[in-house]
Design a protein around this motif. Sequence first.
Motif, mmCIF file in Angstrom:
data_model
loop_
_atom_site.group_PDB
_atom_site.id
_atom_site.type_symbol
_atom_site.label_atom_id
_atom_site.label_comp_id
_atom_site.label_asym_id
_atom_site.label_seq_id
_atom_site.Cartn_x
_atom_site.Cartn_y
_atom_site.Cartn_z
ATOM 1 N N ARG A 185 0.815 -1.223 0.000
ATOM 2 C CA ARG A 185 0.000 0.000 0.000
ATOM 3 C C ARG A 185 0.852 1.280 0.000
ATOM 4 N N HIS A 186 2.015 1.246 0.675
ATOM 5 C CA HIS A 186 2.843 2.463 0.744
ATOM 6 C C HIS A 186 3.396 2.856 -0.641
ATOM 7 N N HIS A 187 3.323 1.940 -1.616
ATOM 8 C CA HIS A 187 3.767 2.290 -2.979
ATOM 9 C C HIS A 187 2.689 3.072 -3.741
ATOM 10 N N TYR A 188 1.454 3.003 -3.276
ATOM 11 C CA TYR A 188 0.344 3.566 -4.063
ATOM 12 C C TYR A 188 0.110 5.021 -3.658
ATOM 13 N N VAL A 189 0.961 5.872 -4.190
ATOM 14 C CA VAL A 189 0.888 7.294 -3.815
ATOM 15 C C VAL A 189 0.701 8.158 -5.055
ATOM 16 N N LEU A 190 0.096 9.312 -4.836
ATOM 17 C CA LEU A 190 -0.009 10.324 -5.883
ATOM 18 C C LEU A 190 1.370 10.956 -5.974
ATOM 19 N N GLU A 191 2.065 10.622 -7.079
ATOM 20 C CA GLU A 191 3.506 10.867 -7.155
ATOM 21 C C GLU A 191 3.902 12.307 -6.834
ATOM 22 N N LYS A 192 3.240 13.261 -7.485
ATOM 23 C CA LYS A 192 3.663 14.661 -7.340
ATOM 24 C C LYS A 192 3.540 15.163 -5.901
ATOM 25 N N LEU A 193 2.531 14.631 -5.172
ATOM 26 C CA LEU A 193 2.261 15.166 -3.844
ATOM 27 C C LEU A 193 2.630 14.207 -2.716
ATOM 28 N N ASN A 194 3.051 12.980 -3.114
ATOM 29 C CA ASN A 194 3.379 11.949 -2.128
ATOM 30 C C ASN A 194 2.222 11.709 -1.130
ATOM 31 N N ILE A 195 1.007 11.687 -1.668
ATOM 32 C CA ILE A 195 -0.186 11.425 -0.846
ATOM 33 C C ILE A 195 -0.718 10.048 -1.223
ATOM 34 N N ASN A 196 -1.151 9.290 -0.216
ATOM 35 C CA ASN A 196 -1.713 7.962 -0.505
ATOM 36 C C ASN A 196 -2.973 8.064 -1.360
ATOM 37 N N MET A 197 -3.048 7.170 -2.315
ATOM 38 C CA MET A 197 -4.200 7.204 -3.224
ATOM 39 C C MET A 197 -4.742 5.778 -3.378
ATOM 40 N N GLY A 198 -6.057 5.639 -3.298
ATOM 41 C CA GLY A 198 -6.689 4.336 -3.493
ATOM 42 C C GLY A 198 -7.498 4.340 -4.780
ATOM 43 N N PHE A 199 -7.613 3.172 -5.390
ATOM 44 C CA PHE A 199 -8.372 3.049 -6.645
ATOM 45 C C PHE A 199 -9.763 2.464 -6.368
ATOM 46 N N VAL A 200 -10.743 3.029 -7.027
ATOM 47 C CA VAL A 200 -12.114 2.501 -6.972
ATOM 48 C C VAL A 200 -12.655 2.500 -8.398
ATOM 49 N N ALA A 201 -13.336 1.419 -8.764
ATOM 50 C CA ALA A 201 -14.004 1.395 -10.073
ATOM 51 C C ALA A 201 -15.478 1.671 -9.849
ATOM 52 N N SER A 202 -16.041 2.588 -10.643
ATOM 53 C CA SER A 202 -17.484 2.823 -10.529
ATOM 54 C C SER A 202 -18.196 2.487 -11.831
ATOM 55 N N ALA A 203 -17.433 2.414 -12.931
ATOM 56 C CA ALA A 203 -18.054 2.115 -14.241
ATOM 57 C C ALA A 203 -17.024 1.455 -15.146
ATOM 58 N N TYR A 204 -17.512 0.707 -16.107
ATOM 59 C CA TYR A 204 -16.631 0.011 -17.055
ATOM 60 C C TYR A 204 -17.101 0.312 -18.474
#
Length: 431
Positions: A185-204
């Motif tokens: 999980r610590h790898h999943y960051v918003l690169e420019k801001l070094n903020i943790n980011m999670g992925f969610v799918a709402s549509a395909y």
Amino acid sequence: MNILLINPPNCGRSIPEERYGIDSLKQIFRGEPLALEELAGNLLQHDVRIADLKADPDGLDALLAGFIPDVVGITGVTCEANTMLHLAAKIKDCCASVVVVGGVHASNDPSFFNHPAVDFIVVGLGKKVFADLVSSLEKDETDRGIPGLLKTNPGADLRRPDCCNTVIDLVDDRPPAYHLVSQYRHHYVLEKLNINMGFVASAYGCPHRCSFCCIKGQTGGRYLTKSIEAVLRDIRLLGDIPVIRLVDANTFGDIERAKALGQALIDADLHKQYLADIRSDTVVQYPEMVRQWQQAGLRAVIIGFEGISDASLSVMNKANKASINGEAITILQEMGITIVGDFIIAPDYDEADFARLGEYLDNNTVDLPMITVMTPLPGTDLYPQQKNSIVNHNLDYYTLTNAVTKTKLAEKQFYTLYAELLATSHKNARI
Ligand code: SF4
């Protein structure tokens, strides 16, 4: 059963780097393997693990030392297809597991994986299909007849399977197994801001038909949405992660549903910031909906502007106008929503074309321009149009930052101008 799901490592190759030492154009994918987490969420009665080799490129051997999988699923996009086959061969050698491939490239060009190291190919979303296959393997059935599933038969022609392509394929009553990637999980960051980011799918999928876009194969061209309750549930499951990337190709493909989701996010008061993909014509037609989403926490949008002239948009079947792109930029800028803008350069770009795009980016506030090279990916409408012009057939280079058809300029000049344009446009990037 023991099930291992593998996200391949970053493996795309770069012509500008290998031939001219230009290393700024190499494509690196970041973020969690949501497609695998979704599959895993429908397999939790089994012992299922996820190996995210983008986060931990050397982690597979250690995992296999203590876990012998009965079934292995490998996903990937087109530039990862060769690596998927290498991984499949490695798994066959070490563990004799049943190997299943899926994802964008498998859905768009299943015959590529008709290979001795692969047993099954999943075409489409796969969440239901994969679980049905595992249950069929568990019962030792031979007559499977699962829509969206292909049994490989190396040397023979494979017929594209019928898929259901309905909301049933989403299995949205089963959330993604986010807990299976907690070690990464610590790898999943918003690169420019070094903020943790999670992925969610709402549509395909997407209701549009841009000629270069490869997502059509995922849903057979249909636009499918998760229930609003499922979207809220998934966001909550990510706990205190502050930024949510809605990874849909088009979050706003059904306006009434998008408004209902925006209102539900406001009502739920989740204190999140959202990043989502939207078309520029949607922004211009429904600014009040964008405002509603801003109230819900929409912080940044990703827009495929693609071209800066009506002619180039028409060639891409974008069904949009350059003036609409300009209007959307103004609206979003006034609202204070960050714009990540995708632009596509063609291999036949000359110096004047690069200069025109540079001037456009100087004059229009796109906070973070993303510039890619037009690539005829298998499964796109562009592919048959350009098939005979392709000069580089090695899929490792299909990263969207290499020209796989001949450049009009000398190749070195093309990549030099491309790298300069990217560097200039990112100098003042804000996100
Ligand atoms: S590029 Fe965007 S708008 Fe066009 S088909 Fe793909 S997802 Fe839809």
